[in-house]
Motif scaffolding. Structure first.
Motif, PDB file in Angstrom:
ATOM      1  N   GLY A 285      44.748  83.474 -53.497  1.00  0.00           N
ATOM      2  CA  GLY A 285      45.672  84.416 -52.883  1.00  0.00           C
ATOM      3  C   GLY A 285      44.986  85.398 -51.950  1.00  0.00           C
ATOM      4  O   GLY A 285      45.443  85.637 -50.829  1.00  0.00           O
ATOM      5  N   TRP A 286      43.863  85.958 -52.390  1.00  0.00           N
ATOM      6  CA  TRP A 286      43.136  86.898 -51.540  1.00  0.00           C
ATOM      7  C   TRP A 286      42.503  86.202 -50.337  1.00  0.00           C
ATOM      8  O   TRP A 286      42.401  86.784 -49.252  1.00  0.00           O
ATOM      9  N   GLY A 287      42.078  84.957 -50.533  1.00  0.00           N
ATOM     10  CA  GLY A 287      41.537  84.212 -49.396  1.00  0.00           C
ATOM     11  C   GLY A 287      42.567  84.042 -48.297  1.00  0.00           C
ATOM     12  O   GLY A 287      42.273  84.214 -47.104  1.00  0.00           O
ATOM     13  N   LEU A 288      43.818  83.732 -48.679  1.00  0.00           N
ATOM     14  CA  LEU A 288      44.881  83.580 -47.687  1.00  0.00           C
ATOM     15  C   LEU A 288      45.201  84.919 -47.022  1.00  0.00           C
ATOM     16  O   LEU A 288      45.452  84.983 -45.809  1.00  0.00           O
ATOM     17  N   THR A 289      45.174  85.998 -47.789  1.00  0.00           N
ATOM     18  CA  THR A 289      45.401  87.328 -47.216  1.00  0.00           C
ATOM     19  C   THR A 289      44.354  87.664 -46.159  1.00  0.00           C
ATOM     20  O   THR A 289      44.665  88.203 -45.084  1.00  0.00           O
ATOM     21  N   LEU A 290      43.110  87.335 -46.439  1.00  0.00           N
ATOM     22  CA  LEU A 290      42.046  87.605 -45.478  1.00  0.00           C
ATOM     23  C   LEU A 290      42.197  86.742 -44.225  1.00  0.00           C
ATOM     24  O   LEU A 290      41.859  87.179 -43.113  1.00  0.00           O
ATOM     25  N   LEU A 291      42.711  85.523 -44.379  1.00  0.00           N
ATOM     26  CA  LEU A 291      43.001  84.710 -43.200  1.00  0.00           C
ATOM     27  C   LEU A 291      44.036  85.399 -42.316  1.00  0.00           C
ATOM     28  O   LEU A 291      43.954  85.355 -41.082  1.00  0.00           O
ATOM     29  N   GLY A 292      45.018  86.049 -42.955  1.00  0.00           N
ATOM     30  CA  GLY A 292      45.992  86.811 -42.187  1.00  0.00           C
ATOM     31  C   GLY A 292      45.331  87.928 -41.402  1.00  0.00           C
ATOM     32  O   GLY A 292      45.723  88.218 -40.257  1.00  0.00           O
ATOM     33  N   GLY A 293      44.300  88.550 -41.990  1.00  0.00           N
ATOM     34  CA  GLY A 293      43.553  89.579 -41.270  1.00  0.00           C
ATOM     35  C   GLY A 293      42.859  89.022 -40.037  1.00  0.00           C
ATOM     36  O   GLY A 293      42.805  89.687 -38.985  1.00  0.00           O
ATOM     37  N   CYS A 294      42.320  87.819 -40.140  1.00  0.00           N
ATOM     38  CA  CYS A 294      41.693  87.170 -38.976  1.00  0.00           C
ATOM     39  C   CYS A 294      42.712  86.982 -37.847  1.00  0.00           C
ATOM     40  O   CYS A 294      42.434  87.281 -36.675  1.00  0.00           O
ATOM     41  N   CYS A 295      43.898  86.478 -38.209  1.00  0.00           N
ATOM     42  CA  CYS A 295      44.923  86.210 -37.199  1.00  0.00           C
ATOM     43  C   CYS A 295      45.433  87.508 -36.568  1.00  0.00           C
ATOM     44  O   CYS A 295      45.720  87.553 -35.361  1.00  0.00           O
ATOM     45  N   LEU A 296      45.537  88.563 -37.369  1.00  0.00           N
ATOM     46  CA  LEU A 296      45.970  89.851 -36.835  1.00  0.00           C
ATOM     47  C   LEU A 296      44.960  90.374 -35.812  1.00  0.00           C
ATOM     48  O   LEU A 296      45.340  90.940 -34.769  1.00  0.00           O
ATOM     49  N   ALA A 297      43.676  90.196 -36.081  1.00  0.00           N
ATOM     50  CA  ALA A 297      42.648  90.632 -35.130  1.00  0.00           C
ATOM     51  C   ALA A 297      42.780  89.887 -33.801  1.00  0.00           C
ATOM     52  O   ALA A 297      42.626  90.477 -32.722  1.00  0.00           O
ATOM     53  N   VAL A 298      43.070  88.582 -33.868  1.00  0.00           N
ATOM     54  CA  VAL A 298      43.262  87.802 -32.641  1.00  0.00           C
ATOM     55  C   VAL A 298      44.461  88.324 -31.869  1.00  0.00           C
ATOM     56  O   VAL A 298      44.418  88.494 -30.640  1.00  0.00           O
ATOM     57  N   LEU A 299      45.556  88.608 -32.584  1.00  0.00           N
ATOM     58  CA  LEU A 299      46.761  89.112 -31.921  1.00  0.00           C
ATOM     59  C   LEU A 299      46.498  90.444 -31.226  1.00  0.00           C
ATOM     60  O   LEU A 299      46.876  90.650 -30.062  1.00  0.00           O
ATOM     61  N   VAL A 300      45.843  91.372 -31.905  1.00  0.00           N
ATOM     62  CA  VAL A 300      45.559  92.689 -31.327  1.00  0.00           C
ATOM     63  C   VAL A 300      44.639  92.566 -30.115  1.00  0.00           C
ATOM     64  O   VAL A 300      44.780  93.304 -29.127  1.00  0.00           O
ATOM     65  N   SER A 301      43.714  91.616 -30.147  1.00  0.00           N
ATOM     66  CA  SER A 301      42.755  91.485 -29.043  1.00  0.00           C
ATOM     67  C   SER A 301      43.419  91.098 -27.733  1.00  0.00           C
ATOM     68  O   SER A 301      42.856  91.324 -26.661  1.00  0.00           O
ATOM     69  N   ALA A 302      44.633  90.535 -27.798  1.00  0.00           N
ATOM     70  CA  ALA A 302      45.320  90.139 -26.562  1.00  0.00           C
ATOM     71  C   ALA A 302      45.697  91.339 -25.705  1.00  0.00           C
ATOM     72  O   ALA A 302      45.952  91.190 -24.503  1.00  0.00           O
ATOM     73  N   ALA A 303      45.713  92.545 -26.284  1.00  0.00           N
ATOM     74  CA  ALA A 303      46.162  93.723 -25.546  1.00  0.00           C
ATOM     75  C   ALA A 303      45.031  94.515 -24.905  1.00  0.00           C
ATOM     76  O   ALA A 303      45.294  95.492 -24.199  1.00  0.00           O
ATOM     77  N   VAL A 304      43.772  94.129 -25.114  1.00  0.00           N
ATOM     78  CA  VAL A 304      42.664  94.969 -24.636  1.00  0.00           C
ATOM     79  C   VAL A 304      42.524  94.876 -23.113  1.00  0.00           C
ATOM     80  O   VAL A 304      42.719  93.825 -22.520  1.00  0.00           O
ATOM     81  N   PRO A 305      42.172  95.998 -22.459  1.00  0.00           N
ATOM     82  CA  PRO A 305      41.955  95.970 -21.007  1.00  0.00           C
ATOM     83  C   PRO A 305      40.540  95.593 -20.605  1.00  0.00           C
ATOM     84  O   PRO A 305      40.287  95.263 -19.444  1.00  0.00           O
TER      85      PRO A 305
END
Length: 428
Positions: A285-305
């Motif tokens: 369960g925690w492993g899958l949660t951490l995978l979600g953290g990886c994907c969130l970082a990718v999503l946020v990176s799309a907004a950087v200038p």
């Protein structure tokens, strides 16, 4: 599962650690150099995805064979032969000019990696007592991560200064570290090897199958599914950093190295945290949660200038990645019999690499139609959706494990009372 009943062989652990670090640095140095060379020459996303597919397909297609080789053939023989052949192939790659020949040679290089990865990973638990395994496994994982951290950064500098040939020559020399390790390591698996008296009384382990373990099967499926969903970022990132954000090859190496540094930090953080889990279910369960953290970082990176802002974001994503590696591989170390451990790591690696191939194909095709920035955002969203969807089978696996199997603390048969948890990690 069984580990060595004799005193831990730390000299062997350090030999594996050094050889893994050097060869991993060479692997990432070559991959980054070739990717930058293609992008700088004006190649599109399809060319980059084709290169990544050539480097990945053998890891998937050969997994059933290489996993069995790791369990049945003398590890010394495999390391020495594979290391020599990989050095020769990389030397030829440094002087190859035809794109078709480059792809063929990259595929052959990956075939050697498909052999050495499960051999090295399965050797570590055989070198140490259960109580020493967390430290040994963390060292092994750290070596691979440090190599992956140094490789892209070094490639950015060398390609910008000398072109792609010098990094490939350095990579050829790095494979000799595997040859040296194979000759010097005393611990051996596979083939005809001496069995310790304490181990010779063990009953042969039953045949292992991934589908026979619902929790492990759900975990591997979830990791592969999320990697497949977000995997296009591996193709898109070089165009996003170099063209959309107008950064140099050196900055590309720095940004990709930030994620890898996060993997290193996350590995050590979660090696300590994992000791609190006495049942296998929460690890999934925690492993899958951490995978979600990886994907969130990718999503946020799309907004950087600017590319510099990617560094802290990808550092956090890498920390989540490192934690997921720890949790996922603890499950393998706990639940797979020693005799099948090489095959288990090969199967796990093949599932993840096979999913990566889906991302490579999607990334290559979509880059012909869409700009890099929206594709980065789409990769992050796709990964988060995959995490949400795959949470259900993981929950079912956790429920099945809770109903059928006592926790490791209750079983008390796989490690000494004061032992930590195993964290062997497959190489890239």
């Amino acid at each position: 599962m069984s580990f060595t009943p004799a005193p831990s062989r730390w000299s062997d652990v350090w030999l594996v650690t050094v050889s893994r670090g050097v060869s991993s640095c060479g692997d990432f140095l070559a991959a980054s150099a070739l990717t930058l060379a293609l992008q700088s020459a004006g190649a599109g996303g399809l060319a980059v995805s084709g290169l990544l597919l050539a480097a990945t397909l053998p890891l998937v297609a050969l997994a059933p064979l290489t996993g069995r080789l790791a369990d049945r053939v003398d590890s010394r023989t495999l390391l020495v032969v594979a290391g020599v052949l990989q050095a020769a192939i990389c030397l030829a790659l440094a002087y190859a000019t035809s794109p078709a020949l480059v792809i063929v040679l990259v595929g052959l290089l990956a075939a050697g990696l498909a052999v050495t990865q499960p051999v090295l990973t399965a050797l570590v638990p055989a070198m140490v007592r259960p109580a020493d395994l967390p430290r040994a496994s963390a060292l092994h994982q750290s070596a691979g991560t440090l190599g992956a951290l140094a490789g892209p950064a070094l490639a950015g500098v060398l390609v910008g200064t000398f072109g792609a040939r010098l990094p490939l020559l350095v990579d050829a020399a790095s494979y000799l570290a595997l040859v040296a390790a194979g000759l010097l390591i005393r611990t051996r698996r596979g083939g005809r090897r001496t069995v310790e008296p304490a181990a010779s009384t063990h009953t042969p382990a039953p045949a292992w199958r991934l589908r026979g373990d619902p929790l492990l099967f759900a975990t591997v499926t979830a990791v592969a599914g999320v990697v497949g969903a977000v995997g296009a970022i591996n193709v898109v990132e070089v165009f996003f950093i170099r063209e959309t954000l107008h950064s140099t090859t050196t900055m590309y190496g720095l940004v990709t190295g930030a994620w890898t540094l996060g993997v290193l930090v996350g590995g050590w953080i979660f090696v300590r945290a994992v000791a609190r889990f006495h049942r296998d279910g929460p690890l999934a369960g925690w492993g899958l949660t951490l995978l979600g953290g990886c994907c969130l970082a990718v999503l946020v990176s799309a907004a950087v200038p600017s590319a510099l802002l990617l560094v802290p974001i990808w550092l956090l994503g890498g920390i989540c990645n490192g934690g997921n590696n720890v949790f996922g591989n603890v499950l393998l170390a706990r639940r797979v019999p020693e005799a099948a451990r090489g095959r288990a790591f090969a199967v796990y690696g093949a599932a993840v690499q096979g999913a990566s191939m889906v991302g490579y194909l999607l990334g290559g095709f979509l880059l012909e139609l869409v700009d890099p920035r929206p594709l980065v955002a789409a990769a992050g969203v796709a990964g988060l959706v995959a995490v949400a969807v795959l949470a259900l089978p993981v929950r079912r696996g956790v429920a099945a494990e809770r109903a059928a199997t006592p926790g490791p603390a209750e079983r008390g048969t796989t490690r000494a009372p004061d032992a930590g948890l195993a964290t062997p990690t497959p190489g890239r």
